[in-house]
Design a protein around this motif. Sequence first.
Motif, PDB file in Angstrom:
ATOM      1  N   TRP A  35       0.853  -1.193   0.000  1.00 14.15           N
ATOM      2  CA  TRP A  35       0.000   0.000   0.000  1.00 14.15           C
ATOM      3  C   TRP A  35       0.883   1.235   0.000  1.00 14.15           C
ATOM      4  O   TRP A  35       2.015   1.194   0.485  1.00 14.15           O
ATOM      5  N   VAL A  36       0.355   2.339  -0.544  1.00 12.78           N
ATOM      6  CA  VAL A  36       1.136   3.570  -0.699  1.00 12.78           C
ATOM      7  C   VAL A  36       0.337   4.768  -0.201  1.00 12.78           C
ATOM      8  O   VAL A  36      -0.848   4.927  -0.550  1.00 12.78           O
ATOM      9  N   TYR A  37       1.010   5.608   0.566  1.00 10.45           N
ATOM     10  CA  TYR A  37       0.410   6.847   1.059  1.00 10.45           C
ATOM     11  C   TYR A  37       1.387   7.988   0.785  1.00 10.45           C
ATOM     12  O   TYR A  37       2.580   7.861   1.047  1.00 10.45           O
ATOM     13  N   PHE A  38       0.867   9.097   0.254  1.00  7.41           N
ATOM     14  CA  PHE A  38       1.682  10.275  -0.029  1.00  7.41           C
ATOM     15  C   PHE A  38       1.392  11.342   1.029  1.00  7.41           C
ATOM     16  O   PHE A  38       0.249  11.739   1.220  1.00  7.41           O
ATOM     17  N   MET A  39       2.440  11.796   1.662  1.00  9.77           N
ATOM     18  CA  MET A  39       2.294  12.749   2.769  1.00  9.77           C
ATOM     19  C   MET A  39       3.086  14.011   2.480  1.00  9.77           C
ATOM     20  O   MET A  39       4.242  13.950   2.049  1.00  9.77           O
ATOM     21  N   GLY A  40       2.466  15.160   2.699  1.00  8.57           N
ATOM     22  CA  GLY A  40       3.172  16.413   2.519  1.00  8.57           C
ATOM     23  C   GLY A  40       4.210  16.622   3.603  1.00  8.57           C
ATOM     24  O   GLY A  40       4.063  16.153   4.741  1.00  8.57           O
ATOM     25  N   ALA A  41       5.262  17.340   3.279  1.00  9.59           N
ATOM     26  CA  ALA A  41       6.342  17.572   4.237  1.00  9.59           C
ATOM     27  C   ALA A  41       5.900  18.435   5.404  1.00  9.59           C
ATOM     28  O   ALA A  41       6.595  18.504   6.420  1.00  9.59           O
ATOM     29  N   ALA A  81      -5.849  12.082   2.077  1.00 12.77           N
ATOM     30  CA  ALA A  81      -6.897  11.216   2.615  1.00 12.77           C
ATOM     31  C   ALA A  81      -6.878   9.828   1.970  1.00 12.77           C
ATOM     32  O   ALA A  81      -7.673   8.973   2.349  1.00 12.77           O
ATOM     33  N   ILE A  82      -5.967   9.593   1.024  1.00 11.85           N
ATOM     34  CA  ILE A  82      -6.019   8.386   0.198  1.00 11.85           C
ATOM     35  C   ILE A  82      -4.859   7.442   0.506  1.00 11.85           C
ATOM     36  O   ILE A  82      -3.702   7.868   0.604  1.00 11.85           O
ATOM     37  N   ILE A  83      -5.178   6.160   0.604  1.00 13.81           N
ATOM     38  CA  ILE A  83      -4.161   5.108   0.637  1.00 13.81           C
ATOM     39  C   ILE A  83      -4.411   4.220  -0.578  1.00 13.81           C
ATOM     40  O   ILE A  83      -5.489   3.665  -0.741  1.00 13.81           O
ATOM     41  N   TYR A  84      -3.398   4.107  -1.431  1.00 20.14           N
ATOM     42  CA  TYR A  84      -3.516   3.381  -2.693  1.00 20.14           C
ATOM     43  C   TYR A  84      -2.940   1.978  -2.577  1.00 20.14           C
ATOM     44  O   TYR A  84      -1.909   1.773  -1.917  1.00 20.14           O
ATOM     45  N   SER A  85      -3.554   1.039  -3.260  1.00 18.69           N
ATOM     46  CA  SER A  85      -2.876  -0.231  -3.493  1.00 18.69           C
ATOM     47  C   SER A  85      -1.665   0.033  -4.377  1.00 18.69           C
ATOM     48  O   SER A  85      -1.755   0.741  -5.386  1.00 18.69           O
ATOM     49  N   ALA A  86      -0.520  -0.519  -4.002  1.00 22.58           N
ATOM     50  CA  ALA A  86       0.694  -0.286  -4.786  1.00 22.58           C
ATOM     51  C   ALA A  86       0.553  -0.803  -6.211  1.00 22.58           C
ATOM     52  O   ALA A  86       1.211  -0.292  -7.129  1.00 22.58           O
ATOM     53  N   SER A  87      -0.311  -1.775  -6.422  1.00 21.55           N
ATOM     54  CA  SER A  87      -0.480  -2.339  -7.763  1.00 21.55           C
ATOM     55  C   SER A  87      -1.024  -1.317  -8.748  1.00 21.55           C
ATOM     56  O   SER A  87      -0.804  -1.432  -9.964  1.00 21.55           O
ATOM     57  N   ILE A  88      -1.718  -0.293  -8.246  1.00 22.67           N
ATOM     58  CA  ILE A  88      -2.244   0.765  -9.126  1.00 22.67           C
ATOM     59  C   ILE A  88      -1.115   1.442  -9.883  1.00 22.67           C
ATOM     60  O   ILE A  88      -1.244   1.786 -11.067  1.00 22.67           O
ATOM     61  N   PHE A  89       0.043   1.578  -9.222  1.00 24.40           N
ATOM     62  CA  PHE A  89       1.149   2.313  -9.825  1.00 24.40           C
ATOM     63  C   PHE A  89       1.991   1.454 -10.762  1.00 24.40           C
ATOM     64  O   PHE A  89       2.964   1.944 -11.333  1.00 24.40           O
ATOM     65  N   LYS A  90       1.593   0.224 -10.934  1.00 19.17           N
ATOM     66  CA  LYS A  90       2.178  -0.577 -12.009  1.00 19.17           C
ATOM     67  C   LYS A  90       1.577  -0.187 -13.349  1.00 19.17           C
ATOM     68  O   LYS A  90       2.169  -0.434 -14.400  1.00 19.17           O
ATOM     69  N   THR A  91       0.378   0.412 -13.293  1.00 20.63           N
ATOM     70  CA  THR A  91      -0.316   0.866 -14.501  1.00 20.63           C
ATOM     71  C   THR A  91      -0.278   2.373 -14.660  1.00 20.63           C
ATOM     72  O   THR A  91      -0.127   2.885 -15.772  1.00 20.63           O
ATOM     73  N   TYR A  92      -0.400   3.088 -13.555  1.00 23.25           N
ATOM     74  CA  TYR A  92      -0.548   4.539 -13.601  1.00 23.25           C
ATOM     75  C   TYR A  92       0.599   5.242 -12.876  1.00 23.25           C
ATOM     76  O   TYR A  92       1.077   4.768 -11.851  1.00 23.25           O
TER      77      TYR A  92
END
Length: 238
Positions: free
Chosen positions: A87-93, A144-155
Amino acid sequence: MSQPKAPKISIIIVTYNAVKTLQAGLDSIYAQKYPNIEVVVIDGGSTDGTLELLKDNTSKLAYWKSEPDEGIYDAMNKGLNHISGQWVYFMGADDELRDEFSEMALELKRPGALYYANVMSNGKKKSGFVNEYYQAKAGVFHQAIIYSASIFKTYRYDTRYSISADYELNMRCWRDQSIAFIYRDYVIANFNHNGASSGGEDELFASNKSNLIRQNFGLKIWLRYMFRLFKERLRGTK
Protein backbone atom coordinates in the motif's frame (compact mmCIF):
# COMPACT_ATOMS: atom_id res chain seq x y z
CA MET A 1 0.09 -20.19 15.67
CA SER A 2 1.81 -16.94 14.76
CA GLN A 3 -0.26 -14.06 13.40
CA PRO A 4 0.26 -13.14 9.72
CA LYS A 5 2.41 -10.07 9.24
CA ALA A 6 0.53 -6.83 8.64
CA PRO A 7 0.77 -5.64 5.03
CA LYS A 8 3.45 -2.99 4.59
CA ILE A 9 2.44 0.61 3.93
CA SER A 10 4.98 2.75 2.09
CA ILE A 11 4.74 6.44 2.96
CA ILE A 12 6.32 8.74 0.37
CA ILE A 13 7.26 12.26 1.41
CA VAL A 14 8.45 14.81 -1.13
CA THR A 15 10.49 17.62 0.40
CA TYR A 16 12.17 20.88 -0.51
CA ASN A 17 13.51 23.22 2.17
CA ALA A 18 11.17 21.66 4.74
CA VAL A 19 13.39 21.71 7.82
CA LYS A 20 10.83 23.65 9.89
CA THR A 21 8.05 21.06 9.52
CA LEU A 22 9.49 17.73 8.40
CA GLN A 23 10.57 16.34 11.77
CA ALA A 24 7.08 16.76 13.22
CA GLY A 25 5.67 14.88 10.25
CA LEU A 26 8.20 12.08 10.60
CA ASP A 27 7.54 11.85 14.33
CA SER A 28 3.83 11.45 13.61
CA ILE A 29 4.71 8.42 11.49
CA TYR A 30 7.04 6.94 14.09
CA ALA A 31 4.26 7.27 16.68
CA GLN A 32 1.83 5.10 14.71
CA LYS A 33 0.69 1.84 16.30
CA TYR A 34 0.40 0.11 12.94
CA PRO A 35 3.43 -2.21 12.92
CA ASN A 36 4.59 -2.25 9.30
CA ILE A 37 5.34 1.17 7.79
CA GLU A 38 8.30 2.23 5.67
CA VAL A 39 9.20 5.83 4.87
CA VAL A 40 10.66 7.02 1.56
CA VAL A 41 11.76 10.64 1.25
CA ILE A 42 12.58 12.31 -2.07
CA ASP A 43 14.16 15.71 -1.62
CA GLY A 44 14.54 18.25 -4.40
CA GLY A 45 17.95 19.56 -3.36
CA SER A 46 17.21 21.46 -0.16
CA THR A 47 19.64 24.04 1.19
CA ASP A 48 17.98 24.90 4.53
CA GLY A 49 19.09 22.06 6.79
CA THR A 50 16.63 19.45 5.52
CA LEU A 51 19.50 17.18 4.44
CA GLU A 52 21.03 17.24 7.90
CA LEU A 53 17.63 16.37 9.34
CA LEU A 54 17.31 13.45 6.94
CA LYS A 55 20.77 12.22 7.87
CA ASP A 56 19.72 12.27 11.53
CA ASN A 57 16.70 10.12 10.63
CA THR A 58 18.48 7.74 8.25
CA SER A 59 18.12 4.70 10.53
CA LYS A 60 14.33 5.12 10.49
CA LEU A 61 13.97 5.69 6.75
CA ALA A 62 13.75 2.94 4.16
CA TYR A 63 15.24 5.24 1.50
CA TRP A 64 16.00 8.88 0.94
CA LYS A 65 17.74 10.86 -1.73
CA SER A 66 18.29 14.52 -2.54
CA GLU A 67 18.66 15.70 -6.12
CA PRO A 68 17.05 18.24 -8.45
CA ASP A 69 13.70 17.20 -9.88
CA GLU A 70 11.07 18.52 -12.26
CA GLY A 71 8.46 19.22 -9.62
CA ILE A 72 6.42 17.54 -6.91
CA TYR A 73 4.90 14.83 -9.09
CA ASP A 74 8.18 13.96 -10.74
CA ALA A 75 9.55 13.41 -7.22
CA MET A 76 6.51 11.31 -6.30
CA ASN A 77 7.04 9.15 -9.36
CA LYS A 78 10.68 8.73 -8.31
CA GLY A 79 9.58 7.71 -4.84
CA LEU A 80 7.38 4.97 -6.28
CA ASN A 81 10.51 3.36 -7.69
CA HIS A 82 11.81 2.74 -4.17
CA ILE A 83 8.85 1.30 -2.29
CA SER A 84 8.37 -2.28 -1.15
CA GLY A 85 4.92 -2.01 0.43
CA GLN A 86 1.59 -3.39 -0.72
CA TRP A 87 0.00 0.00 0.00
CA VAL A 88 1.14 3.57 -0.70
CA TYR A 89 0.41 6.85 1.06
CA PHE A 90 1.68 10.28 -0.03
CA MET A 91 2.29 12.75 2.77
CA GLY A 92 3.17 16.41 2.52
CA ALA A 93 6.34 17.57 4.24
CA ASP A 94 4.24 19.91 6.37
CA ASP A 95 1.43 17.44 7.15
CA GLU A 96 1.10 15.12 10.14
CA LEU A 97 -0.54 11.75 10.59
CA ARG A 98 -3.20 11.29 13.24
CA ASP A 99 -3.69 8.22 15.42
CA GLU A 100 -6.60 7.08 13.25
CA PHE A 101 -4.20 6.42 10.39
CA SER A 102 -3.31 3.15 12.11
CA GLU A 103 -6.97 2.27 12.51
CA MET A 104 -7.54 2.98 8.83
CA ALA A 105 -4.55 0.81 7.95
CA LEU A 106 -6.27 -2.21 9.45
CA GLU A 107 -9.14 -1.72 6.98
CA LEU A 108 -6.93 -2.28 3.91
CA LYS A 109 -8.32 -5.65 2.93
CA ARG A 110 -9.08 -5.46 -0.79
CA PRO A 111 -6.09 -5.80 -3.16
CA GLY A 112 -6.06 -3.32 -6.01
CA ALA A 113 -8.38 -0.85 -4.27
CA LEU A 114 -8.11 2.84 -3.48
CA TYR A 115 -9.16 3.57 0.10
CA TYR A 116 -9.94 7.09 1.23
CA ALA A 117 -10.88 8.68 4.53
CA ASN A 118 -10.83 12.26 5.85
CA VAL A 119 -8.33 14.92 6.86
CA MET A 120 -8.45 17.85 9.24
CA SER A 121 -8.21 21.01 7.17
CA ASN A 122 -8.38 24.45 8.77
CA GLY A 123 -9.82 22.84 11.87
CA LYS A 124 -12.61 21.04 10.00
CA LYS A 125 -13.10 17.42 9.00
CA LYS A 126 -12.98 17.06 5.21
CA SER A 127 -14.44 15.60 2.96
CA GLY A 128 -16.52 12.58 3.93
CA PHE A 129 -17.95 10.14 1.42
CA VAL A 130 -17.55 11.49 -2.11
CA ASN A 131 -20.09 10.58 -4.81
CA GLU A 132 -19.29 10.25 -8.51
CA TYR A 133 -20.18 13.83 -9.38
CA TYR A 134 -18.05 15.26 -6.57
CA GLN A 135 -15.19 12.99 -7.60
CA ALA A 136 -15.39 14.61 -11.04
CA LYS A 137 -15.95 18.17 -9.87
CA ALA A 138 -13.52 18.43 -6.96
CA GLY A 139 -11.86 15.10 -6.15
CA VAL A 140 -10.53 13.85 -2.82
CA PHE A 141 -7.76 15.29 -0.64
CA HIS A 142 -4.54 13.56 -1.63
CA GLN A 143 -3.62 13.10 2.03
CA ALA A 144 -6.90 11.22 2.62
CA ILE A 145 -6.02 8.39 0.20
CA ILE A 146 -4.16 5.11 0.64
CA TYR A 147 -3.52 3.38 -2.69
CA SER A 148 -2.88 -0.23 -3.49
CA ALA A 149 0.69 -0.29 -4.79
CA SER A 150 -0.48 -2.34 -7.76
CA ILE A 151 -2.24 0.76 -9.13
CA PHE A 152 1.15 2.31 -9.82
CA LYS A 153 2.18 -0.58 -12.01
CA THR A 154 -0.32 0.87 -14.50
CA TYR A 155 -0.55 4.54 -13.60
CA ARG A 156 1.90 7.31 -12.73
CA TYR A 157 1.46 11.03 -12.16
CA ASP A 158 1.28 13.15 -15.31
CA THR A 159 3.97 15.71 -14.60
CA ARG A 160 2.50 18.17 -17.08
CA TYR A 161 0.09 19.11 -14.30
CA SER A 162 2.08 21.12 -11.77
CA ILE A 163 -0.49 21.19 -8.96
CA SER A 164 -3.36 18.85 -9.91
CA ALA A 165 -1.67 15.68 -11.15
CA ASP A 166 -3.05 13.73 -8.18
CA TYR A 167 -6.59 14.86 -9.08
CA GLU A 168 -6.03 13.82 -12.71
CA LEU A 169 -4.60 10.44 -11.70
CA ASN A 170 -7.63 9.76 -9.50
CA MET A 171 -9.86 10.54 -12.48
CA ARG A 172 -8.12 7.80 -14.46
CA CYS A 173 -8.41 5.44 -11.51
CA TRP A 174 -12.16 6.13 -11.31
CA ARG A 175 -12.57 5.22 -14.96
CA ASP A 176 -10.73 1.93 -14.38
CA GLN A 177 -13.47 -0.43 -13.23
CA SER A 178 -10.91 -2.79 -11.69
CA ILE A 179 -10.11 -0.15 -9.04
CA ALA A 180 -12.66 0.11 -6.24
CA PHE A 181 -12.96 3.42 -4.36
CA ILE A 182 -13.66 2.50 -0.73
CA TYR A 183 -14.49 5.08 1.94
CA ARG A 184 -13.81 4.63 5.64
CA ASP A 185 -14.83 7.24 8.19
CA TYR A 186 -11.51 8.03 9.85
CA VAL A 187 -9.56 11.28 10.14
CA ILE A 188 -6.06 10.17 9.20
CA ALA A 189 -4.01 13.36 8.79
CA ASN A 190 -3.74 17.04 9.54
CA PHE A 191 -3.53 18.75 6.17
CA ASN A 192 -1.51 21.94 5.96
CA HIS A 193 -2.65 24.51 3.40
CA ASN A 194 0.80 26.06 2.95
CA GLY A 195 2.00 23.54 0.37
CA ALA A 196 2.39 23.90 -3.38
CA SER A 197 -1.33 23.49 -4.06
CA SER A 198 -1.96 26.77 -2.22
CA GLY A 199 0.21 28.68 -4.67
CA GLY A 200 -2.31 29.20 -7.44
CA GLU A 201 -4.14 27.48 -10.25
CA ASP A 202 -2.86 24.66 -12.43
CA GLU A 203 -3.69 26.39 -15.70
CA LEU A 204 -3.18 23.35 -17.93
CA PHE A 205 -5.40 21.21 -15.75
CA ALA A 206 -8.05 23.93 -15.61
CA SER A 207 -8.11 24.17 -19.40
CA ASN A 208 -8.34 20.38 -19.77
CA LYS A 209 -10.69 19.67 -16.86
CA SER A 210 -13.99 19.46 -18.75
CA ASN A 211 -12.47 17.09 -21.33
CA LEU A 212 -10.93 14.98 -18.55
CA ILE A 213 -14.32 14.72 -16.86
CA ARG A 214 -15.97 13.59 -20.09
CA GLN A 215 -13.21 11.04 -20.79
CA ASN A 216 -13.21 9.54 -17.31
CA PHE A 217 -16.76 9.99 -16.01
CA GLY A 218 -18.92 9.90 -19.13
CA LEU A 219 -21.49 12.12 -20.79
CA LYS A 220 -24.04 12.37 -17.96
CA ILE A 221 -21.56 13.66 -15.37
CA TRP A 222 -19.93 15.94 -17.96
CA LEU A 223 -23.28 17.52 -18.87
CA ARG A 224 -24.07 18.13 -15.21
CA TYR A 225 -20.66 19.75 -14.72
CA MET A 226 -21.04 21.94 -17.81
CA PHE A 227 -24.52 23.04 -16.69
CA ARG A 228 -23.03 24.06 -13.34
CA LEU A 229 -20.35 26.11 -15.11
CA PHE A 230 -23.01 27.74 -17.27
CA LYS A 231 -25.03 28.79 -14.19
CA GLU A 232 -21.91 30.17 -12.50
CA ARG A 233 -21.02 32.22 -15.56
CA LEU A 234 -24.60 33.44 -15.85
CA ARG A 235 -24.55 34.63 -12.24
CA GLY A 236 -21.24 36.35 -12.91
CA THR A 237 -22.75 38.46 -15.68
CA LYS A 238 -25.55 39.83 -13.46
